[in-house]
Write an enzyme that holds these catalytic residues in place. Structure first.
Site, short mmCIF file in Angstrom:
data_model
loop_
_atom_site.label_atom_id
_atom_site.label_comp_id
_atom_site.label_asym_id
_atom_site.label_seq_id
_atom_site.Cartn_x
_atom_site.Cartn_y
_atom_site.Cartn_z
N LYS A 1 0.85 -1.19 0.00
CA LYS A 1 0.00 0.00 0.00
C LYS A 1 0.88 1.24 0.00
O LYS A 1 1.99 1.14 0.49
CB LYS A 1 -0.95 -0.05 1.18
CG LYS A 1 -0.45 0.63 2.47
CD LYS A 1 -1.46 0.58 3.56
CE LYS A 1 -1.77 1.87 4.17
NZ LYS A 1 -0.92 2.58 5.03
N HIS B 1 -7.41 0.06 5.95
CA HIS B 1 -7.53 -0.68 7.22
C HIS B 1 -8.97 -0.63 7.78
O HIS B 1 -9.51 -1.63 8.22
CB HIS B 1 -6.61 -0.12 8.29
CG HIS B 1 -5.17 -0.05 7.89
ND1 HIS B 1 -4.59 -0.94 7.02
CD2 HIS B 1 -4.18 0.81 8.26
CE1 HIS B 1 -3.30 -0.62 6.87
NE2 HIS B 1 -3.04 0.43 7.61
#
Ligand SMILES: NC(=O)c1ccc[n+]([C@@H]2O[C@H](COP(=O)([O-])OP(=O)(O)OC[C@H]3O[C@@H](n4cnc5c(N)ncnc54)[C@H](OP(=O)(O)O)[C@@H]3O)[C@@H](O)[C@H]2O)c1
Length: 508
Positions: free
Chosen positions: A168, A260
């Site tokens: 990411k 997340h």
């Protein structure tokens, strides 16, 4: 509040840890922070636990000029700075698994050299794992050059096929994520792409599925009839640190919320998958993302930290941090109220809150149940009785806590709240593995369960993109709030949840 210490009897009913087939791991960006702090320590732990394949090598690539010996020396001294208590011999044997190749990612010669090195180490009947631990600007040229060099051809048969791990951030908005996916998919099949979100490698996050679907007692109450609302918090007490260059351009919505927070929300709220297979689970997650209602701009608070006090120390404001422009309008805090349009979750609000330099660093998912419908314990009214809470503590003390009401010994009518805390570390009698251990082993095994699929990441960006666009186009909705470092965020975040008659779960 009285605490009830749990006494657990653990029977391991069923336990699978497969050892992956022989693997060569190629790490691009091997001179970087992620490789040093996460990837190599995780590999070393796997090595010590004898979980690495029988044949295993790492080809470390970066632009910095080094040779095998100096790179191994670097790894060794870095591992010795962790709390490693073992012998030098073990470290030496582990470090000898590493070979170093320096080269430019845009230069085809780098890949020709890599190909030669792979032939030398004997890549036949090995999984080839390419880990992109570089800044995202070079993801595309690396994959393109791997393709041109014939190193990532999917053989469509057998268990050994090349895989690419992508770190990411995966894009910075919907169109860049679509573009990156298109470029990767030009060269790779979806089964070869491992988009990492390390939160999915955390034990408590993985445990959500077992908790929900390996017990009968929770699923019947896991719906709007019994659950009042859900809160997901990712709170950090640290500031931006050395990441200002990336973070100030990205902001907190992109850095934490888009990945997340949404991933944890999906595991808590998705429908049961038919099986524990990667695509069955990922099908349900994508279906869940489709049911999240577009976020109203009035339901989201963006804020930035000012100077404040954390752990008795004065800390600077975000704008005073090294590398941050003094007039930065980047958010370091986001709170939002989300609604899910489904039978299960109709009218159940999900409150998500995440920020830097908050009063405490922790991540948790709190399921708040409804009040009892009627109180038989007059003069206490049902709304005055605390409702049950179930909390998944994601970090730092991974575990589960359930609160129930119980009679306090003594007086005729004395109600107390008991919290049953299960801290994994205490009760499972085992060290908690780092998320990267789980994720690296899964890549070697070819198990994509804990990795994000193309449609999933595009749906996540699809939810965040309109917010980003509005913030860019309309300064009035972008209005930045401020909070002192060491607080729980701006007053507007309290008003957001207060307007629904609820309050944040942990603010003390
Ligand atoms: N660090 C973390 O904890 C963390 C956590 C989650 C995700 N990530 C992601 O993982 C990736 C790597 O993170 P990192 O913190 O290790 O990054 P980093 O230290 O900034 O970069 C890794 C390596 O890439 C090379 N590099 C830097 N800029 C480059 C450029 N413009 N072109 C080509 N190579 C360049 C450098 O090696 P050479 O100069 O030797 O080539 C550097 O050592 C990033 O995408 C990051 O967002 C990191």
């Amino acid at each position: 509040m009285p605490q009830l210490k749990a006494h657990l009897k653990i029977n391991k009913n069923f336990c699978i840890e497969e050892k992956p087939g022989d693997t060569i791991l190629v790490v691009f960006g091997a001179s970087g922070d992620l490789t040093e702090r996460k990837i190599i320590p995780a590999l070393f732990n796997l090595y010590q636990k004898k979980l690495l394949p029988k044949k295993f090598f790492v080809l470390a690539c970066a632009r910095t000029k080094l040779d095998d010996i100096s790179f191994r020396d670097q790894i060794k001294s870095s591992l010795m700075q962790t709390n490693y208590q073992g012998t030098q011999d073990v470290l030496t044997v582990f470090c000898n698994l590493f070979f170093y190749l320096s080269g430019d990612y845009h230069d085809p010669r780098t890949y020709a050299d890599l190909s030669l090195l792979l032939d030398k180490t004997g890549k036949k009947n090995c999984n080839l794992l390419f880990y992109l631990a570089t800044p995202p600007v070079v993801y595309d040229p690396i994959v393109e050059n791997l393709g041109k060099a014939g190193l990532v051809k999917d053989c469509h048969e057998g268990i050994f096929y090349p895989r690419v791990v992508v770190e990411k951030p995966f894009g910075h908005d919907l169109s860049s994520a679509l573009e990156l996916n298109a470029k990767l998919r030009d060269i790779l099949a979806e089964r070869q792409i491992y988009r990492i979100d390390h939160y999915l490698g955390k034990e408590t996050v993985q445990n959500i599925l077992m908790f929900r679907f390996a017990n009968t007692i929770f699923e019947p109450v896991w719906n709007r009839q019994y659950i009042d609302h859900v809160q997901i918090t990712v709170a950090e007490d640290i500031g931006v640190g050395h990441r200002a260059g990336y973070y100030d351009k990205a902001g907190h919505l992109r850095d934490i919320f888009q990945n997340h927070m949404f991933e944890m929300m999906a595991l808590v709220a998705m429908e049961p998958p038919a099986s524990f297979e990667a695509d069955r689970i990922r099908d349900q997650k994508t279906e869940f993302f489709r049911s999240i209602r577009p976020v109203q701009l009035t339901d989201i608070v963006r804020a930035q930290y000012k100077e404040g006090i954390i752990k008795n120390t004065v800390v600077p404001s975000y704008r005073q941090e090294q590398g941050v422009p003094p007039d930065s309008v980047t958010e370091t805090f986001v709170a939002a109220k989300l609604w899910v349009d489904s039978w299960r979750w109709h009218d159940v609000p999900f409150f998500l809150k995440t920020g830097k330099r908050l009063a405490k660093g922790f991540s948790e998912i709190a399921i708040k149940f409804k009040h009892v419908p009627h109180s038989i314990f007059g003069p206490i009214h049902s709304v005055d009785m605390p409702s049950n809470e179930l909390v998944f503590n994601v970090q730092p003390n991974e575990g589960i806590a359930l609160t129930i009401q119980a009679k306090y010994p003594g007086p005729k009518l004395c109600m107390s709240t008991l919290t049953m805390d299960l801290f994994y570390k205490d009760v499972m009698e085992t060290e908690m593995p780092s998320p990267y251990e789980r994720l690296l082993i899964d890549c070697m095994l070819g198990d994509q369960t804990l990795f994000i699929r193309q449609d999933e990441i595009e749906l996540e960006w699809g939810l965040v993109d309109p917010i980003l666009k509005s913030w860019e186009l309309e300064p009035s909705v972008r209005e930045l709030k401020f909070y002192p470092a060491g607080s729980w965020g701006p007053a507007e975040a309290d008003e957001l949840i207060g307007s629904e008659g609820r309050c944040w779960h942990r603010q003390n």
